[in-house]
Design an enzyme around this catalytic site. Structure first.
Site, mmCIF file in Angstrom:
data_model
loop_
_atom_site.group_PDB
_atom_site.id
_atom_site.type_symbol
_atom_site.label_atom_id
_atom_site.label_comp_id
_atom_site.label_asym_id
_atom_site.label_seq_id
_atom_site.Cartn_x
_atom_site.Cartn_y
_atom_site.Cartn_z
ATOM 1 C CG ASP A 271 -9.246 6.730 -1.264
ATOM 2 O OD1 ASP A 271 -9.618 7.576 -1.757
ATOM 3 O OD2 ASP A 271 -9.887 5.421 -1.128
ATOM 4 N NE ARG A 272 -8.030 5.342 5.442
ATOM 5 C CZ ARG A 272 -8.052 3.948 5.421
ATOM 6 N NH1 ARG A 272 -7.285 3.379 4.630
ATOM 7 N NH2 ARG A 272 -9.378 3.491 5.498
ATOM 8 C CG ASP B 179 -2.051 -1.116 1.326
ATOM 9 O OD1 ASP B 179 -1.810 -1.998 0.624
ATOM 10 O OD2 ASP B 179 -2.968 -0.812 1.605
ATOM 11 C CG ASN C 8 -9.412 -2.438 0.044
ATOM 12 O OD1 ASN C 8 -7.996 -2.384 0.025
ATOM 13 N ND2 ASN C 8 -9.990 -1.793 0.980
ATOM 14 C CG HIS C 9 -8.580 2.261 -0.421
ATOM 15 N ND1 HIS C 9 -9.082 3.419 0.065
ATOM 16 C CD2 HIS C 9 -8.419 1.207 0.604
ATOM 17 C CE1 HIS C 9 -9.298 3.181 1.469
ATOM 18 N NE2 HIS C 9 -8.794 1.844 1.753
ATOM 19 C CG HIS D 264 -3.317 3.933 1.465
ATOM 20 N ND1 HIS D 264 -4.800 4.295 0.763
ATOM 21 C CD2 HIS D 264 -3.252 2.698 1.971
ATOM 22 C CE1 HIS D 264 -5.259 2.960 1.130
ATOM 23 N NE2 HIS D 264 -4.399 2.210 1.839
ATOM 24 C CG HIS E 183 -6.299 -5.563 2.556
ATOM 25 N ND1 HIS E 183 -6.797 -4.497 2.448
ATOM 26 C CD2 HIS E 183 -6.825 -6.517 2.961
ATOM 27 C CE1 HIS E 183 -8.113 -4.658 2.509
ATOM 28 N NE2 HIS E 183 -8.345 -6.036 3.073
ATOM 29 C CG HIS F 283 -4.805 -5.147 -2.152
ATOM 30 N ND1 HIS F 283 -4.120 -3.976 -1.746
ATOM 31 C CD2 HIS F 283 -5.992 -4.866 -1.043
ATOM 32 C CE1 HIS F 283 -4.371 -3.531 -0.997
ATOM 33 N NE2 HIS F 283 -5.542 -3.478 -0.468
ATOM 34 C CG ASP G 217 -5.499 -0.208 -0.993
ATOM 35 O OD1 ASP G 217 -6.359 -0.479 -1.788
ATOM 36 O OD2 ASP G 217 -5.699 -0.472 0.244
ATOM 37 N NE ARG H 9 -9.324 -5.783 6.073
ATOM 38 C CZ ARG H 9 -8.719 -4.799 6.155
ATOM 39 N NH1 ARG H 9 -9.072 -3.675 5.888
ATOM 40 N NH2 ARG H 9 -7.305 -5.180 6.354
#
Length: 296
Positions: free
Chosen positions: A78-79, A50, A107-108, A52, A234, A158, A75, A207
């Site tokens: 995001d964030r 990841d 998943n993002h 991010h 992940h 992932h 990923d 989750r």
């Protein structure tokens, strides 16, 4: 288009023009359409977890930690505060040299997640045509491959395994070109996690998507496919990586000091020609910035 120039600009947080962005997305999509759900990878390769939106740390990886070839496990957005630049840099690297960069879906990389955790709002802030750029990026996400296999030996994904998939060939038959569903094999591959304490094979995930999978599920999957292990991302790993089930599954986490407050180091996993594993651990860039609204 001057791809090298765009790459150098992105490394110092300068975004291309909107016209260049749409062209980059189209060029990358053409490449991804030609790749299958399962991408064969030759060693040596560096596996990256990841990111991010932590652009300075991605630049550190590319400039100082490893020179590639690269396999990114998803990923990208995001964030972090530089999701746009991070994604565009990866896309530009892929367009410049498709064989040196493999991008898997996380998943993002979905409409529903990026609409909530920062990427959509970042597009709106940074571009006059931000909603169109976000939609075009989400269309690109639909074409990202689900899995890579290194030298017919190490499966890279992932999230993790799925109770609906026993053979790697079953993944090749999936129609991946759509939004990430709430359940089913694509959801499981992107959302599932290993659970070292499980006695059984499968359990519901806290989750709310995917599954927890145990040692028995891993052993069965590796035996059925004649694999030596699974590399995945992940999950935040404070030491940058984590070994599960005596090396049957490895978690790689490549976002140091995640969200500017977790205090973790990061790692990449280098696989050499003989499939030996070497973790390279690194700390965070002083320039890492938190998009605090989206930290959970």
């Amino acid at each position: 288009m001057d791809i090298d120039g765009i790459i150098e600009q992105l490394k110092v947080m300068k975004v291309p023009t909107e016209r260049e962005i749409f062209l980059l997305l189209s060029l990358c999509e053409e490449i991804l359409i030609g790749e299958g759900n399962v991408v064969p990878i030759y060693a040596p390769v560096t596996i990256i977890g990841d990111i991010h939106g932590q652009l300075p740390d991605l630049v550190t990886i590319c400039n100082e930690v490893s020179k590639g070839p690269y396999l990114f496990l998803g990923d990208y957005v995001d964030r972090g505060a530089y999701s746009v630049e991070t994604l565009l840099l990866l896309i530009s690297l892929k367009v410049r040299d498709p064989d040196m960069v493999t991008l898997l879906r996380g998943n993002h990389e979905s409409r529903q997640i990026t609409a909530v955790y920062g990427f959509y709002d970042e597009c709106i802030r940074k571009f006059s045509n931000g909603s169109s750029i976000w939609r075009r990026c989400c269309s690109l996400f639909d074409y990202l491959p689900l899995v890579a296999v290194i030298e017919n030996s190490i499966m890279c994904v992932h999230g993790g395994l799925s109770p609906m998939i026993s053979k790697i060939n079953e993944i090749r038959c999936i129609d991946r070109c759509d939004e990430v569903p709430h359940e089913g094999p694509i959801c499981d591959l992107l959302w599932s996690d290993p659970d070292d304490s499980m006695e059984g094979e499968w359990a519901l995930s806290p989750r709310g998507a995917g599954f927890l999978f145990g040692k028995l599920a891993v052993e069965r999957f590796l035996h059925e496919n004649n694999f030596n292990g699974v590399a995945r991302a992940h999950q935040l790993a404070m030491e940058g990586f984590r070994d599960h089930f005596n090396g049957g599954v490895i978690t790689v986490w490549s976002a140091p000091n995640y969200c500017g407050r977790c205090g973790n180091v990061a790692a990449v996993l280098k696989i050499d020609e003989k499939l030996n594993r070497e973790f390279v651990v690194f700390g965070g860039s002083e320039e890492t910035v938190l998009d605090a609204e989206y930290f959970i």
